[in-house]
Design a protein around this motif. Structure first.
Motif, short mmCIF file in Angstrom:
data_model
loop_
_atom_site.label_atom_id
_atom_site.label_comp_id
_atom_site.label_asym_id
_atom_site.label_seq_id
_atom_site.Cartn_x
_atom_site.Cartn_y
_atom_site.Cartn_z
N ALA A 19 0.74 -1.75 0.18
CA ALA A 19 -0.07 0.17 0.23
C ALA A 19 0.45 1.05 0.11
O ALA A 19 1.66 1.30 0.11
CB ALA A 19 -0.64 0.05 1.61
N GLY A 20 0.72 2.01 -0.66
CA GLY A 20 1.25 3.41 -0.79
C GLY A 20 2.57 3.69 -1.93
O GLY A 20 2.91 3.89 -1.96
N GLU A 21 3.13 2.32 -2.51
CA GLU A 21 4.60 2.07 -2.89
C GLU A 21 3.43 2.67 -4.46
O GLU A 21 2.13 2.38 -4.95
CB GLU A 21 4.39 -0.05 -2.61
N PRO A 22 5.08 3.41 -4.89
CA PRO A 22 4.25 3.40 -6.29
C PRO A 22 4.47 2.53 -7.68
O PRO A 22 5.54 1.30 -6.76
CB PRO A 22 4.90 4.22 -7.06
N ILE A 23 3.73 2.56 -8.61
CA ILE A 23 3.81 1.82 -9.28
C ILE A 23 4.19 2.25 -10.57
O ILE A 23 4.09 2.90 -11.31
CB ILE A 23 2.52 1.24 -10.36
N THR A 24 5.47 1.53 -11.06
CA THR A 24 6.75 2.26 -12.50
C THR A 24 6.48 0.98 -13.24
O THR A 24 5.72 -0.35 -13.07
CB THR A 24 7.73 2.16 -12.08
N GLU A 25 6.65 1.45 -14.26
CA GLU A 25 6.49 0.55 -15.77
C GLU A 25 7.32 -1.16 -15.63
O GLU A 25 6.30 -2.21 -16.26
CB GLU A 25 7.31 0.97 -16.78
N GLY A 26 7.75 -0.98 -14.54
CA GLY A 26 8.81 -1.95 -14.56
C GLY A 26 7.78 -3.31 -13.86
O GLY A 26 8.62 -3.93 -13.91
N ARG A 27 7.27 -2.37 -12.77
CA ARG A 27 6.22 -3.23 -12.32
C ARG A 27 5.78 -4.06 -12.19
O ARG A 27 4.88 -4.95 -11.95
CB ARG A 27 5.81 -2.67 -10.73
N ILE A 28 4.58 -3.78 -13.59
CA ILE A 28 3.75 -4.61 -14.38
C ILE A 28 3.55 -5.57 -15.65
O ILE A 28 4.66 -5.21 -16.26
CB ILE A 28 2.67 -3.08 -14.77
#
Length: 194
Positions: A19-28
């Protein structure tokens, strides 16, 4: 802060996000990208691809997320030597298998009917071994399961006894083999077939 929610529709995360962690392109991973299929597999499951055609693949009406039974049609040699003969049989060998992809498509939303040449299935390790053997034994066909079946009936279906159909059950022209027996009563001989 710059991404739109729409940019992430149908995407899968490579690993858990706090929770609260940014979602970056490398994570998806987005559909069609490398690693997407591995991301959508249930834990402990494997992906196996089987060849299909218009007939064995339900004329293009299977989509990712559907559940199918696998039917094997093959020949069995009965007896040996000069009494040997071949019988054909179809049997339901695996039940309630989830379709992950059809050909290279993982999208189940476009609704276009295309005749696929392969279907990728989500199975256990043992089922993957079975499918490898089944593709060598005979012809595989898919049997589409109803979406209306609830999870209870789906769980029970995996425990059912295997179902099979012999060639002689579908065609009366394929007669069962008869064997002669000579019966002797005193000086009279009679041949009886059974």
């Amino acid at each position: 802060g710059q991404g739109k929610r729409e940019d992430f529709v149908d995407s899968v995360v490579r690993s858990g996000i706090a929770a609260g962690e940014p979602i970056t392109e490398g994570r998806i991973v987005r559909p069609g990208e490398r690693g997407f299929l591995a991301a959508v597999l249930s834990p402990g499951k494997r992906a196996v691809t089987v060849p299909i055609n218009a007939t064995s693949g339900i004329a293009g009406f299977i989509f990712p997320g559907d559940r199918v039974d696998l039917i094997l049609t093959h020949g069995i040699r009965l007896n040996s030597g000069e009494n040997a003969r071949m019988k054909r049989v179809s049997e339901t060998v695996l039940r309630n298998i989830r379709i992950l992809a059809v050909d290279k498509k993982t999208d189940d939303q476009n609704g276009e009917v295309e005749i696929a040449q392969t279907a990728t299935l989500e199975v256990t390790t043992k089922q993957a071994e079975m499918i490898a053997m089944l593709t060598e034994m005979g012809k595989l066909s898919l049997s589409l399961r109803s979406l209306a079946e609830n999870s209870v009936s789906l769980a029970r279906s995996g425990k059912k006894r295997r179902s099979y159909t012999w060639d002689s059950e579908v065609s009366p022209l394929i007669a069962s083999e008869t064997r002669p027996l000579m019966v002797t009563r005193g000086s009279k001989q009679e041949e009886i077939r059974f």
